[in-house]
Design a protein around this motif. Structure first.
Motif, PDB file in Angstrom:
ATOM      1  N   THR A 112       5.457   2.140 -10.279  1.00 17.37           N
ATOM      2  CA  THR A 112       4.318   1.303 -10.644  1.00 17.37           C
ATOM      3  C   THR A 112       4.500  -0.172 -10.296  1.00 17.37           C
ATOM      4  O   THR A 112       3.641  -0.767  -9.669  1.00 17.37           O
ATOM      5  CB  THR A 112       4.028   1.444 -12.157  1.00 17.37           C
ATOM      6  OG1 THR A 112       3.806   2.823 -12.449  1.00 17.37           O
ATOM      7  CG2 THR A 112       2.810   0.634 -12.554  1.00 17.37           C
ATOM      8  N   THR A 172       2.135   1.701  -3.425  1.00 18.74           N
ATOM      9  CA  THR A 172       1.074   2.172  -4.305  1.00 18.74           C
ATOM     10  C   THR A 172       0.903   3.684  -4.167  1.00 18.74           C
ATOM     11  O   THR A 172       0.701   4.387  -5.150  1.00 18.74           O
ATOM     12  CB  THR A 172      -0.258   1.460  -3.976  1.00 18.74           C
ATOM     13  OG1 THR A 172      -0.072   0.054  -4.153  1.00 18.74           O
ATOM     14  CG2 THR A 172      -1.390   1.941  -4.860  1.00 18.74           C
ATOM     15  N   HIS A 173       1.023   4.164  -2.946  1.00 22.08           N
ATOM     16  CA  HIS A 173       0.845   5.589  -2.682  1.00 22.08           C
ATOM     17  C   HIS A 173       2.062   6.426  -3.105  1.00 22.08           C
ATOM     18  O   HIS A 173       1.900   7.522  -3.632  1.00 22.08           O
ATOM     19  CB  HIS A 173       0.546   5.797  -1.188  1.00 22.08           C
ATOM     20  CG  HIS A 173       0.064   7.159  -0.847  1.00 22.08           C
ATOM     21  ND1 HIS A 173      -1.214   7.582  -1.114  1.00 22.08           N
ATOM     22  CD2 HIS A 173       0.698   8.207  -0.279  1.00 22.08           C
ATOM     23  CE1 HIS A 173      -1.348   8.836  -0.714  1.00 22.08           C
ATOM     24  NE2 HIS A 173      -0.204   9.230  -0.209  1.00 22.08           N
ATOM     25  N   HIS A 210       6.037  -2.703  -6.269  1.00 19.60           N
ATOM     26  CA  HIS A 210       5.375  -3.511  -5.241  1.00 19.60           C
ATOM     27  C   HIS A 210       5.747  -4.988  -5.360  1.00 19.60           C
ATOM     28  O   HIS A 210       5.840  -5.686  -4.354  1.00 19.60           O
ATOM     29  CB  HIS A 210       3.856  -3.323  -5.295  1.00 19.60           C
ATOM     30  CG  HIS A 210       3.214  -3.905  -6.508  1.00 19.60           C
ATOM     31  ND1 HIS A 210       3.200  -3.252  -7.722  1.00 19.60           N
ATOM     32  CD2 HIS A 210       2.579  -5.086  -6.693  1.00 19.60           C
ATOM     33  CE1 HIS A 210       2.573  -4.010  -8.603  1.00 19.60           C
ATOM     34  NE2 HIS A 210       2.192  -5.125  -8.013  1.00 19.60           N
ATOM     35  N   GLN A 217       0.832  -1.208   0.000  1.00 24.86           N
ATOM     36  CA  GLN A 217       0.000   0.000   0.000  1.00 24.86           C
ATOM     37  C   GLN A 217       0.870   1.264   0.000  1.00 24.86           C
ATOM     38  O   GLN A 217       0.547   2.235  -0.679  1.00 24.86           O
ATOM     39  CB  GLN A 217      -0.945   0.010   1.203  1.00 24.86           C
ATOM     40  CG  GLN A 217      -2.015  -1.054   1.154  1.00 24.86           C
ATOM     41  CD  GLN A 217      -2.906  -0.940  -0.067  1.00 24.86           C
ATOM     42  OE1 GLN A 217      -3.276   0.146  -0.484  1.00 24.86           O
ATOM     43  NE2 GLN A 217      -3.232  -2.071  -0.660  1.00 24.86           N
TER      44      GLN A 217
END
Length: 183
Positions: free
Chosen positions: A147, A142-143, A150, A139
């Motif tokens: 891209t 993602t923030h 993760h 998360q």
């Protein structure tokens, strides 16, 4: 870096916001603070000692608290992360390095900050299930991150979790296998 024992926060006894959202916000502010620290004081300590000082973690924390409305942030956890991760950075980096395919210094700075938080939580925050630590790291990426980073972060922290949380990791895999077989 000092070899002090991390000061764990009893979330129920602190009087701070204790919701998962407040803890998640603490992690987000910690990523930003660690990012800044990694780019300045930590890097200067390694490369240009003459520039060292003035942007220590406690200075970053004070400035962050002064410039942001942090009433919905778990301040105790934010302070724990910003105090203990820099104190243990070299130890955490050494531990993570065994799972990396390149030198830690070659990673993107956001990836470094997220990996340090994840490694710290896996090692010292045993009250947080390892799957939650991995999910929170994803998360955070993602923030803030690239891209596809993760996948990299998840792979590294999953392998690290297998080492530092062997019993929990093995039990989770056994539960997953049992559920799959019963379907």
């Amino acid at each position: 870096m000092t070899n002090q024992t991390p000061q764990e926060v009893d979330f129920n006894a602190t009087g701070y916001k204790t919701s998962y959202t407040a803890i998640r916000k603490a992690r987000r502010f910690a990523v930003q603070g660690l990012y800044e620290w990694l780019l300045t004081d930590y890097r200067f300590a390694k490369e240009r000692r003459d520039l060292l000082g003035g942007n220590e973690p406690h200075t970053i924390v004070a400035r962050t608290r002064a410039e942001n409305a942090m009433h919905t942030v778990h301040l105790g956890y934010y302070h724990e992360l910003m105090r203990n991760i820099p104190d243990q950075a070299d130890e955490l980096i050494m531990a993570l390095s065994g799972y990396l395919d390149r030198n830690f210094d070659k990673l993107d700075t956001i990836e470094k900050a997220i990996l340090l938080i994840g490694a710290y939580e896996l090692k010292h925050s045993l009250h947080i299930p390892y799957k939650v630590v991995l999910d929170e790291a994803i998360q955070l990426n993602t923030h803030f991150g690239a891209t596809d980073a993760h996948k990299f972060i998840n792979a590294i922290l999953d392998r690290y979790a297998k080492a530092v949380r062997e019993l929990e990791y093995t039990a989770n895999k056994a539960d997953k296998k049992a559920k799959k077989e019963s379907e």
